[in-house]
Design an enzyme around this catalytic site. Structure first.
Site, PDB file in Angstrom:
ATOM      1  N   MET A  27       0.843  -1.203   0.000  1.00 26.91           N
ATOM      2  CA  MET A  27       0.000   0.000   0.000  1.00 26.91           C
ATOM      3  C   MET A  27       0.877   1.251   0.000  1.00 26.91           C
ATOM      4  O   MET A  27       0.396   2.348   0.288  1.00 26.91           O
ATOM      5  CB  MET A  27      -0.936  -0.012   1.216  1.00 26.91           C
ATOM      6  CG  MET A  27      -1.906  -1.193   1.178  1.00 26.91           C
ATOM      7  SD  MET A  27      -3.366  -0.951   2.174  1.00 26.91           S
ATOM      8  CE  MET A  27      -2.649  -0.806   3.789  1.00 26.91           C
ATOM      9  N   HIS A  34       9.267  -3.433   3.397  1.00 21.37           N
ATOM     10  CA  HIS A  34       8.908  -3.626   1.990  1.00 21.37           C
ATOM     11  C   HIS A  34      10.163  -3.940   1.159  1.00 21.37           C
ATOM     12  O   HIS A  34      10.140  -4.804   0.282  1.00 21.37           O
ATOM     13  CB  HIS A  34       8.265  -2.358   1.419  1.00 21.37           C
ATOM     14  CG  HIS A  34       6.989  -1.930   2.088  1.00 21.37           C
ATOM     15  ND1 HIS A  34       6.900  -0.801   2.864  1.00 21.37           N
ATOM     16  CD2 HIS A  34       5.744  -2.479   2.082  1.00 21.37           C
ATOM     17  CE1 HIS A  34       5.654  -0.660   3.298  1.00 21.37           C
ATOM     18  NE2 HIS A  34       4.937  -1.665   2.855  1.00 21.37           N
ATOM     19  N   ARG A 184       2.361   2.829   9.313  1.00 20.26           N
ATOM     20  CA  ARG A 184       1.582   3.541  10.338  1.00 20.26           C
ATOM     21  C   ARG A 184       2.455   4.118  11.455  1.00 20.26           C
ATOM     22  O   ARG A 184       2.010   5.013  12.177  1.00 20.26           O
ATOM     23  CB  ARG A 184       0.527   2.616  10.948  1.00 20.26           C
ATOM     24  CG  ARG A 184      -0.639   2.327  10.013  1.00 20.26           C
ATOM     25  CD  ARG A 184      -1.741   1.559  10.713  1.00 20.26           C
ATOM     26  NE  ARG A 184      -2.931   1.428   9.893  1.00 20.26           N
ATOM     27  CZ  ARG A 184      -3.148   0.443   9.017  1.00 20.26           C
ATOM     28  NH1 ARG A 184      -2.243  -0.508   8.852  1.00 20.26           N
ATOM     29  NH2 ARG A 184      -4.256   0.409   8.309  1.00 20.26           N
TER      30      ARG A 184
HETATM   31  P1  AMP Z   1       1.547  -2.845   3.479  1.00 18.87           P
HETATM   32  O1  AMP Z   1       2.084  -1.820   2.533  1.00 18.87           O
HETATM   33  O2  AMP Z   1       1.563  -2.420   4.910  1.00 18.87           O
HETATM   34  O3  AMP Z   1       0.232  -3.430   3.029  1.00 18.87           O
HETATM   35  O4  AMP Z   1       2.567  -4.061   3.418  1.00 18.87           O
HETATM   36  C1  AMP Z   1       2.895  -4.680   2.203  1.00 18.87           C
HETATM   37  C2  AMP Z   1       3.620  -5.962   2.499  1.00 18.87           C
HETATM   38  O5  AMP Z   1       4.793  -5.676   3.256  1.00 18.87           O
HETATM   39  C3  AMP Z   1       2.771  -6.930   3.351  1.00 18.87           C
HETATM   40  O6  AMP Z   1       2.966  -8.245   2.874  1.00 18.87           O
HETATM   41  C4  AMP Z   1       3.348  -6.734   4.725  1.00 18.87           C
HETATM   42  O7  AMP Z   1       3.226  -7.882   5.541  1.00 18.87           O
HETATM   43  C5  AMP Z   1       4.815  -6.478   4.407  1.00 18.87           C
HETATM   44  N1  AMP Z   1       5.440  -5.775   5.529  1.00 18.87           N
HETATM   45  C6  AMP Z   1       4.998  -4.657   6.150  1.00 18.87           C
HETATM   46  N2  AMP Z   1       5.808  -4.337   7.187  1.00 18.87           N
HETATM   47  C7  AMP Z   1       6.771  -5.278   7.226  1.00 18.87           C
HETATM   48  C8  AMP Z   1       7.906  -5.519   8.063  1.00 18.87           C
HETATM   49  N3  AMP Z   1       8.213  -4.717   9.081  1.00 18.87           N
HETATM   50  N4  AMP Z   1       8.673  -6.589   7.813  1.00 18.87           N
HETATM   51  C9  AMP Z   1       8.393  -7.431   6.772  1.00 18.87           C
HETATM   52  N5  AMP Z   1       7.339  -7.262   5.950  1.00 18.87           N
HETATM   53  C10 AMP Z   1       6.550  -6.206   6.156  1.00 18.87           C
END
Ligand code: AMP
Length: 282
Positions: A27, A34, A184
């Protein structure tokens, strides 16, 4: 690196791209968590697509959706430096045109934990993931353990609907003080950011208790509650000790379990998890 905004172009591109193709759905507002997914995707595949889409259907509170951090220019620069092949950045209307009606429901497991606190959340997640898989047809897709329930549910989705995409779960990347990286986190005040370290301390304490021989979930849960309650700025939403495949709550942890928490800091809600009796989700 090419930036693609429409379903028809990304479909066309992915039909002609050198395979294997890895997809990293995000996102945006990218951080090192990421980046770790992208690096893993790059080392496993010949081509990599990163999608950036703030999926309105997985937000139950408009406040969380409108306040969700965004910085597309910065994200694009990060992905360019990582030498990603394609970034898919669709508008909401491209993914959900007028009269959109179809949802993918993985069932009971999507109504537990996050699903119970955020009704409809996983309906949004599994629907958008299905659409991305359908359009891009990745050979592998990368998800973070940070969103543990999401990882488990996506694996079930792929199994149940016979997708050919392999799901790879990448370990959680943490800040120097143990806080799991999250877009966040940028919404926390300085004091809340400091207070948020309590999450990792609480999870670590429960793991330590289990390693010292405590197997009953009531005591393990209470340990987390107690540690979180030492931090006045933190308000625990839930703590769960669940089976890593079914997400059923466990009374006792004899071999393996996922311990997950959601914690509010004023209007910012953070989640984290650790696997007891194993390092990570596979
Ligand atoms: P998001 O943009 O928050 O939807 O996250 C995109 C992807 O990155 C999802 O598969 C999350 O689980 C992964 N992700 C987010 N934060 C972390 C983190 N600290 N460590 C590893 N993967 C992450």
């Amino acid at each position: 690196m090419r930036i693609i905004e429409t379903v028809s172009s990304i479909r066309q591109v992915s039909q002609h791209i050198t395979r294997p193709l890895g997809l990293v759905p995000t996102m945006g507002y990218l951080h090192d968590g990421h980046v770790s997914l992208v690096n893993r995707a790059k080392s496993d595949n010949d081509s990599v697509v990163v999608s950036i889409f703030i999926n309105p259907k997985q937000f139950d509170l408009t406040e969380d959706l409108t306040g969700y951090p965004r910085n597309l220019q910065r994200d694009i620069k990060i992905l360019e430096d990582l030498d990603v092949n394609f970034v898919f950045v669709p508008e909401v209307s491209e993914i959900y045109p007028e009269n959109y009606a179809t949802y993918v429901d993985v069932g009971e497991m999507s109504r537990k934990l996050e699903g119970s606190s955020r009704p409809g959340h996983f309906l949004g997640v599994t629907t958008v993931v299905t659409k991305l898989f359908n359009v891009i047809r990745p050979d592998r897709a990368y998800f973070g353990q940070k969103d543990g329930q999401q990882a488990v549910i996506v694996k079930r989705l792929v199994r149940d609907l016979n997708f050919e995409t392999e799901i790879v779960i990448v370990p959680t990347v943490r800040e120097y003080d143990g806080l799991a990286m999250s877009s966040r986190n940028s919404r926390l005040t300085e004091q809340q950011r400091e207070a948020a370290t309590v999450i990792n301390r609480a999870l670590s304490e429960a793991i330590y208790m289990w390693e010292s021989g405590v197997t009953d979930s009531v005591t393990l849960r209470r340990t987390v509650e107690k540690v979180v309650s030492t931090e006045p700025l933190a308000k625990l939403d839930y703590v769960s000790i669940s089976d890593v495949d079914t997400l059923d709550e466990l009374n006792n942890v004899y071999s393996e379990a996922m311990i997950s928490v959601a914690v509010w800091f004023d209007n910012v809600r953070l989640i984290d998890n650790k696997v007891i009796g194993g390092n990570r989700l596979e």
